[in-house]
Design a protein around this motif. Structure first.
Motif, PDB file in Angstrom:
ATOM      1  N   GLY A  88      14.591 -14.768  25.307  1.00  0.00           N
ATOM      2  CA  GLY A  88      13.825 -14.141  26.356  1.00  0.00           C
ATOM      3  C   GLY A  88      12.671 -15.137  26.502  1.00  0.00           C
ATOM      4  O   GLY A  88      12.679 -16.267  26.545  1.00  0.00           O
ATOM      5  N   VAL A  89      11.773 -14.226  27.374  1.00  0.00           N
ATOM      6  CA  VAL A  89      10.574 -15.188  28.005  1.00  0.00           C
ATOM      7  C   VAL A  89       9.579 -15.057  27.034  1.00  0.00           C
ATOM      8  O   VAL A  89       8.653 -13.992  26.671  1.00  0.00           O
ATOM      9  CB  VAL A  89      10.159 -14.565  29.196  1.00  0.00           C
ATOM     10  N   LEU A  90       9.277 -16.450  26.519  1.00  0.00           N
ATOM     11  CA  LEU A  90       8.439 -16.496  25.418  1.00  0.00           C
ATOM     12  C   LEU A  90       7.054 -16.935  26.035  1.00  0.00           C
ATOM     13  O   LEU A  90       6.941 -18.016  26.642  1.00  0.00           O
ATOM     14  CB  LEU A  90       8.634 -17.470  24.438  1.00  0.00           C
ATOM     15  N   ASP A  91       5.623 -16.375  25.843  1.00  0.00           N
ATOM     16  CA  ASP A  91       4.368 -16.795  25.959  1.00  0.00           C
ATOM     17  C   ASP A  91       4.020 -17.471  24.853  1.00  0.00           C
ATOM     18  O   ASP A  91       3.654 -16.983  23.770  1.00  0.00           O
ATOM     19  CB  ASP A  91       3.520 -15.668  26.008  1.00  0.00           C
ATOM     20  N   ASN A 127      11.247 -21.015  22.152  1.00  0.00           N
ATOM     21  CA  ASN A 127      12.129 -20.361  22.800  1.00  0.00           C
ATOM     22  C   ASN A 127      13.768 -20.982  22.177  1.00  0.00           C
ATOM     23  O   ASN A 127      13.831 -22.176  21.717  1.00  0.00           O
ATOM     24  CB  ASN A 127      12.201 -20.887  24.318  1.00  0.00           C
ATOM     25  N   ASP A 128      14.668 -20.092  22.257  1.00  0.00           N
ATOM     26  CA  ASP A 128      15.920 -20.394  21.507  1.00  0.00           C
ATOM     27  C   ASP A 128      16.695 -21.538  22.211  1.00  0.00           C
ATOM     28  O   ASP A 128      17.231 -22.398  21.560  1.00  0.00           O
ATOM     29  CB  ASP A 128      16.783 -19.547  21.291  1.00  0.00           C
ATOM     30  N   ALA A 129      16.522 -21.594  23.484  1.00  0.00           N
ATOM     31  CA  ALA A 129      17.236 -22.620  24.272  1.00  0.00           C
ATOM     32  C   ALA A 129      16.896 -23.729  24.114  1.00  0.00           C
ATOM     33  O   ALA A 129      17.502 -25.210  23.791  1.00  0.00           O
ATOM     34  CB  ALA A 129      17.525 -22.460  25.697  1.00  0.00           C
ATOM     35  N   ASN A 130      15.336 -23.975  23.877  1.00  0.00           N
ATOM     36  CA  ASN A 130      14.428 -25.134  23.582  1.00  0.00           C
ATOM     37  C   ASN A 130      14.664 -25.836  22.232  1.00  0.00           C
ATOM     38  O   ASN A 130      14.826 -26.978  22.107  1.00  0.00           O
ATOM     39  CB  ASN A 130      13.159 -24.905  24.082  1.00  0.00           C
ATOM     40  N   SER A 131      14.952 -24.823  21.326  1.00  0.00           N
ATOM     41  CA  SER A 131      15.067 -25.114  19.916  1.00  0.00           C
ATOM     42  C   SER A 131      16.384 -26.042  19.873  1.00  0.00           C
ATOM     43  O   SER A 131      16.479 -26.824  19.046  1.00  0.00           O
ATOM     44  CB  SER A 131      14.970 -23.716  19.190  1.00  0.00           C
ATOM     45  N   ALA A 132      17.453 -25.315  20.382  1.00  0.00           N
ATOM     46  CA  ALA A 132      18.800 -26.165  20.414  1.00  0.00           C
ATOM     47  C   ALA A 132      18.756 -27.658  20.939  1.00  0.00           C
ATOM     48  O   ALA A 132      19.257 -28.383  20.394  1.00  0.00           O
ATOM     49  CB  ALA A 132      19.914 -25.252  20.952  1.00  0.00           C
ATOM     50  N   ALA A 133      17.941 -27.448  22.138  1.00  0.00           N
ATOM     51  CA  ALA A 133      17.870 -28.685  23.052  1.00  0.00           C
ATOM     52  C   ALA A 133      16.964 -29.800  21.927  1.00  0.00           C
ATOM     53  O   ALA A 133      17.619 -30.777  21.973  1.00  0.00           O
ATOM     54  CB  ALA A 133      17.094 -28.517  24.183  1.00  0.00           C
ATOM     55  N   ASN A 163       9.627 -35.418  27.467  1.00  0.00           N
ATOM     56  CA  ASN A 163       8.819 -36.290  26.710  1.00  0.00           C
ATOM     57  C   ASN A 163       8.679 -36.150  25.150  1.00  0.00           C
ATOM     58  O   ASN A 163       7.714 -36.390  24.549  1.00  0.00           O
ATOM     59  CB  ASN A 163       7.207 -36.516  27.260  1.00  0.00           C
ATOM     60  N   GLY A 164       9.742 -35.598  24.460  1.00  0.00           N
ATOM     61  CA  GLY A 164       9.862 -35.665  23.057  1.00  0.00           C
ATOM     62  C   GLY A 164       9.416 -34.329  22.696  1.00  0.00           C
ATOM     63  O   GLY A 164       9.424 -34.006  21.728  1.00  0.00           O
ATOM     64  N   SER A 165       8.956 -33.146  23.380  1.00  0.00           N
ATOM     65  CA  SER A 165       8.510 -32.073  22.864  1.00  0.00           C
ATOM     66  C   SER A 165       9.393 -31.162  23.902  1.00  0.00           C
ATOM     67  O   SER A 165       9.556 -31.032  24.938  1.00  0.00           O
ATOM     68  CB  SER A 165       7.102 -31.888  23.158  1.00  0.00           C
ATOM     69  N   PRO A 166       9.426 -29.910  23.196  1.00  0.00           N
ATOM     70  CA  PRO A 166      10.265 -28.499  23.776  1.00  0.00           C
ATOM     71  C   PRO A 166       9.041 -28.179  25.005  1.00  0.00           C
ATOM     72  O   PRO A 166       7.982 -28.262  24.873  1.00  0.00           O
ATOM     73  CB  PRO A 166      10.280 -27.541  22.766  1.00  0.00           C
ATOM     74  N   TYR A 167       9.818 -27.941  26.150  1.00  0.00           N
ATOM     75  CA  TYR A 167       9.001 -27.571  27.115  1.00  0.00           C
ATOM     76  C   TYR A 167       9.480 -26.227  28.110  1.00  0.00           C
ATOM     77  O   TYR A 167      10.538 -25.797  27.940  1.00  0.00           O
ATOM     78  CB  TYR A 167       8.954 -28.536  28.398  1.00  0.00           C
ATOM     79  N   GLY A 168       8.687 -25.084  27.815  1.00  0.00           N
ATOM     80  CA  GLY A 168       8.679 -23.711  28.297  1.00  0.00           C
ATOM     81  C   GLY A 168       8.358 -23.494  29.542  1.00  0.00           C
ATOM     82  O   GLY A 168       8.668 -22.295  29.896  1.00  0.00           O
ATOM     83  N   ALA A 174      10.867 -21.822  32.061  1.00  0.00           N
ATOM     84  CA  ALA A 174      11.376 -23.148  32.428  1.00  0.00           C
ATOM     85  C   ALA A 174      12.696 -23.386  32.093  1.00  0.00           C
ATOM     86  O   ALA A 174      13.360 -22.745  30.937  1.00  0.00           O
ATOM     87  CB  ALA A 174      10.597 -24.437  31.821  1.00  0.00           C
ATOM     88  N   GLY A 175      13.653 -23.984  32.751  1.00  0.00           N
ATOM     89  CA  GLY A 175      15.072 -24.099  32.362  1.00  0.00           C
ATOM     90  C   GLY A 175      15.931 -23.014  32.838  1.00  0.00           C
ATOM     91  O   GLY A 175      17.141 -22.987  32.309  1.00  0.00           O
ATOM     92  N   GLU A 176      15.858 -22.228  33.672  1.00  0.00           N
ATOM     93  CA  GLU A 176      16.223 -20.953  34.098  1.00  0.00           C
ATOM     94  C   GLU A 176      17.366 -21.496  35.219  1.00  0.00           C
ATOM     95  O   GLU A 176      17.349 -21.214  36.476  1.00  0.00           O
ATOM     96  CB  GLU A 176      15.434 -20.038  34.670  1.00  0.00           C
TER      97      GLU A 176
END
Ligand SMILES: [Zn+2]
Length: 341
Positions: A88-91, A127-133, A163-168, A174-176
């Motif tokens: 979902g959409v995480l703040d 965010n789960d997609a960023n976690s997997a990435a 740059n080495g960090s998850p980006y939301g 982000a990433g939709e």
């Protein structure tokens, strides 16, 4: 970063940190104890409907970690932090889910605070997609480089490590990638979000089946016509038929790869990542089949054909490696990174 057996010495050992990864999905919650190298030391899963609130999930996850740590007799492990991956959409500043499907009990709650009530340790929410990435990024030791993990299925998502960090992103969106417009005008297909011409309408699993319906109307293929009458066709069926030589199904997969390559190319042109990975349930056989390999090649070639030479020709485009464990590994690795920084 695969699971490895824990062999403990009887000699005194330096204390080793473990990190608890929690990956929350609509069907189940995956749990993992991950070491500093990214190896899974223990894992389990909970059925989400039985543990519907964050409080119950966190208590069960901590109980899992305590149980597994006590079973690692002779080892000198310590639980150093907890990473939580959510859909979902995480703040991410407030660690609050602003919008999430299928998890109404989670929306609007301060997840880091609740997690700390279950276990008073440093924790992160991602965010789960960023976690997997992030897990795929760590596996490849990419350091400060950027990576995008495109997940293909009913929807088309994309986890980003910049740059080495998850980006939301500033709005958690982000990433939709599924909602990039690839077609315009009166003939653009409607997307599930209500807008027109988005990638998901063409290359999400329903869009792929729609493509087959459209192509079948223009040809006289009785096998495909009778298959489509069952109203239960999936991209997996299309991949199997393509592998058996069905020209129509190969055309659909080729066209899907071109749609994806076009959208990924637009994204790559903007963020210029080092690596783009394709994962999820709809990879048409992936690296294990000729159809999957051809699919990947067409995505790659379309990106090269539609971006500047410096972007497309240097971009590594591959299938993802970690599968179902990526979420828990990534959540734990983000926790490790945050604690170390
Ligand atoms: Zn859309």
């Amino acid at each position: 970063m695969t699971s490895k057996p824990t062999i403990c010495s009887t000699l005194p050992l330096a204390q080793e940190d473990l990190f608890l990864g929690i990956d929350v999905g609509g069907t189940n919650v995956k749990l993992g104890l991950i070491d500093a190298s990214g190896a899974v030391r223990a894992k389990d899963a909970l059925a989400t409907p039985d543990f519907i609130t964050p409080e119950r999930v966190f208590d069960a996850a901590v109980a899992f970690a305590d149980r597994e740590l006590s079973s690692l007799e002779g080892c000198n492990f310590k639980l150093a932090g907890i990473g939580l991956a959510v859909p979902g959409v995480l703040d991410s500043r407030e660690a609050v889910l602003r919008e999430v499907v299928n998890l109404p009990e989670w929306q609007g709650k301060r997840l880091r605070e609740i997690l700390r009530q279950s276990k008073d340790l440093p924790n992160v929410v991602v965010n789960d997609a960023n976690s997997a990435a992030y897990a795929e990024h760590a596996l490849r030791s990419l350091g400060h480089k950027s990576l995008a993990l495109v997940t293909l299925g009913t929807g088309i998502g994309c986890g980003l490590v910049m740059n080495g960090s998850p980006y939301g992103g500033d709005h958690g969106c982000a990433g939709e990638l599924g909602h990039i417009a690839i077609r315009f005008g009166n003939e653009a297909l409607p997307c599930t979000c209500g807008k027109m011409g988005h990638l998901e309408a063409y290359a999400g699993s329903k869009g792929v089946v729609t493509q087959l319906h459209s192509l079948a109307r223009t040809t006289n293929n009785s096998k495909i016509a009778s298959l489509l009458k069952t109203d239960n066709v999936t991209p997996r069926d299309i991949a199997t038929l393509a592998q058996d030589g069905c020209e129509l199904c190969n055309t659909v997969i080729d066209q899907t790869a071109k749609y994806l390559g076009q959208a990924i190319g637009q994204m790559a042109q903007v963020i210029d990542p080092a690596v783009v990975l394709l994962g999820g349930a709809m990879t048409f056989g992936g690296s294990q089949s000729n159809v999957g390999q051809n699919f990947l090649t067409t995505v790659r070639n379309t990106i090269i054909a539609t971006t500047l030479e410096e972007v497309g020709s240097h971009l590594q485009v591959e299938f993802a490696s970690l599968g179902n464990d990526a979420g828990v590994i990534g959540a734990a690795k983000v926790a490790q990174q945050v604690i170390a920084s």
